[in-house]
Scaffold this motif. Structure first.
Motif, PDB file in Angstrom:
ATOM      1  N   LEU A  60       0.997  -1.229   0.002  1.00 18.60           N
ATOM      2  CA  LEU A  60      -0.053   0.010  -0.036  1.00 18.60           C
ATOM      3  C   LEU A  60       0.696   1.213   0.022  1.00 18.60           C
ATOM      4  O   LEU A  60       0.553   2.279  -0.809  1.00 18.60           O
ATOM      5  N   TRP A  61       2.016   1.262   0.847  1.00 16.77           N
ATOM      6  CA  TRP A  61       2.781   2.299   0.768  1.00 16.77           C
ATOM      7  C   TRP A  61       3.447   2.743  -0.560  1.00 16.77           C
ATOM      8  O   TRP A  61       3.406   3.705  -1.300  1.00 16.77           O
ATOM      9  N   CYS A  62       3.893   1.495  -1.347  1.00 15.54           N
ATOM     10  CA  CYS A  62       4.178   1.807  -2.725  1.00 15.54           C
ATOM     11  C   CYS A  62       3.125   2.255  -3.505  1.00 15.54           C
ATOM     12  O   CYS A  62       3.439   3.112  -4.466  1.00 15.54           O
ATOM     13  N   ILE A  63       2.120   1.804  -3.523  1.00 17.22           N
ATOM     14  CA  ILE A  63       0.641   2.205  -4.380  1.00 17.22           C
ATOM     15  C   ILE A  63       0.719   3.682  -4.137  1.00 17.22           C
ATOM     16  O   ILE A  63       0.281   4.732  -5.040  1.00 17.22           O
ATOM     17  N   VAL A  64       0.535   4.275  -2.937  1.00 19.57           N
ATOM     18  CA  VAL A  64       0.220   5.678  -2.538  1.00 19.57           C
ATOM     19  C   VAL A  64       1.478   6.342  -3.163  1.00 19.57           C
ATOM     20  O   VAL A  64       1.210   7.618  -3.778  1.00 19.57           O
TER      21      VAL A  64
END
Length: 367
Positions: A358-362
């Motif tokens: 999720l961090w990568c996505i954001v």
């Protein structure tokens, strides 16, 4: 048309295609960050709690929760924000016993989640709860051990222990406290602590042993340092006295990680061991640190963007049909035995893996 113009007309489209493939956008179908983020964040809403020691909310769940909130904010998904807020509401009533005590680095990072919710809602209940966790990291309890008191006397958190994951656990909640109060003491605390850890445990190649007496470069442990430095540098004022030291540690680590990235795009459970198995949670953390560095201008885009893009495209296929990230190393204590790291079980859906995806996505979605 002259031969030269004909040649250019053929070459330029290929140059455009090549440029597109070396950016952090325009991903092919099935790899779009927004769609994958929606799958993972809504999956989290329906997931059960992960408890630390069978009693308290686990830091990995906190990390996934904050990642889901950041995604909801980035996409302006009000429905998701409400669902994530509703998941938290019972902590004020019937699930209050699940709140971690304020006596351990892994427990106190829960405060960052409450402070993030305060920034969204302006509900003072979140502020009061979150600041209690942030402040108690520096408030020495009466029953503190002599070594804990010694750290406090030097201006560090009494929870200091020189474990590599601390540099996410401590810095994340202090950074959120800084964001909501504007008080520089919180960011100063985080930076001072980070410099201590860099000076004490970073190896010359930029990587980190699992522990001083365990000379192995375990991926997820190193991932906490990579993410912690990337996030802290994002918040740290440009003229802060500790910024140059932290930037040096970050850049040295990124250079080493780029060297050890496997041909397939991700990293192994033991970073420098090409025979060890590919591990997703640490790999996603490294990918995140690359993405942030590229977008902030700390890393050379021409050099690091292809590596970050390749890593993201390699990670996505590890998400199964249930929206669980697979090949995630379970929680791992130190052991001076290489086989120990080879033999660690791998699971699907562990929050240690869901969170950094999720961090990568954001990070990919941010401008």
């Amino acid at each position: 048309m002259t031969k030269k113009l004909l040649f250019l007309s053929l070459i330029i489209p290929f140059q455009v295609i090549f440029a597109q493939k070396n950016t952090l956008s325009d991903f092919p179908e099935g790899y779009e960050p927004k769609e994958i983020g929606k799958r993972l964040a809504y999956h989290f809403v329906d997931d059960k709690h992960e408890l630390y020691a069978g009693r308290y909310i686990h830091y990995a769940e906190v990390s996934t929760w904050t990642g889901s909130l950041d995604y909801a904010i980035q996409t302006k998904d009000q429905k998701l924000i409400k669902l994530l807020q509703s998941r938290f509401e019972p902590f004020f009533t019937r699930e209050k016993p699940l709140l971690p005590p304020m006596n351990h680095v892994d427990y106190n990072m829960f405060g960052g989640l409450a402070l993030k919710l305060y920034q969204i809602t302006n509900d003072k209940r979140y502020l009061d709860m979150g600041m209690a966790y942030a402040d108690s990291q520096w408030e020495v309890p009466d029953n503190a051990k002599p070594e804990e008191k010694a750290w406090a006397e030097k201006g560090y958190s009494w929870q200091t222990r020189l474990w590599i994951d601390d540099m996410y656990m401590i810095t994340s909640v202090q950074a959120e406290a800084y964001k909501v109060t504007g008080d520089p003491k919180y960011i100063d605390r985080a930076a001072k602590e980070m410099v201590l850890y860099l000076d004490e445990i970073q190896r010359p190649n930029g990587l980190f042993y699992h522990a001083p007496d365990v000379p192995y470069y375990w991926a997820r442990g190193n991932g906490w340092m990579a993410v912690g430095m990337a996030d802290l540098l994002t918040y740290l004022p440009e003229d802060h006295k500790d910024r140059a030291r932290i930037m040096k540690g970050y850049l040295t680590m990124m250079e080493s990680l780029k060297k050890y990235q496997a041909p397939g795009g991700i990293w192994n459970q033991l970073i420098d061991d090409p025979e060890c198995w590919a591990e997703t949670s640490g790999s996603a953390m490294f990918t995140y640190a690359f993405i942030v560095g590229i977008k902030q201008g700390w890393l050379d885009a021409k050099e690091y963007t292809p590596a970050a893009r390749k890593a993201w495209k390699a990670l996505v296929p590890y998400i199964d049909e249930r929206n669980n990230v697979t090949e995630v190393c379970i929680g791992t204590g130190k052991k001076n035995d290489k086989q120990h790291y080879y033999d660690r079980p791998r699971v699907a859906g562990d929050f240690h893996g869901q969170a950094p995806f999720l961090w990568c996505i954001v990070a990919l979605m941010e401008k």
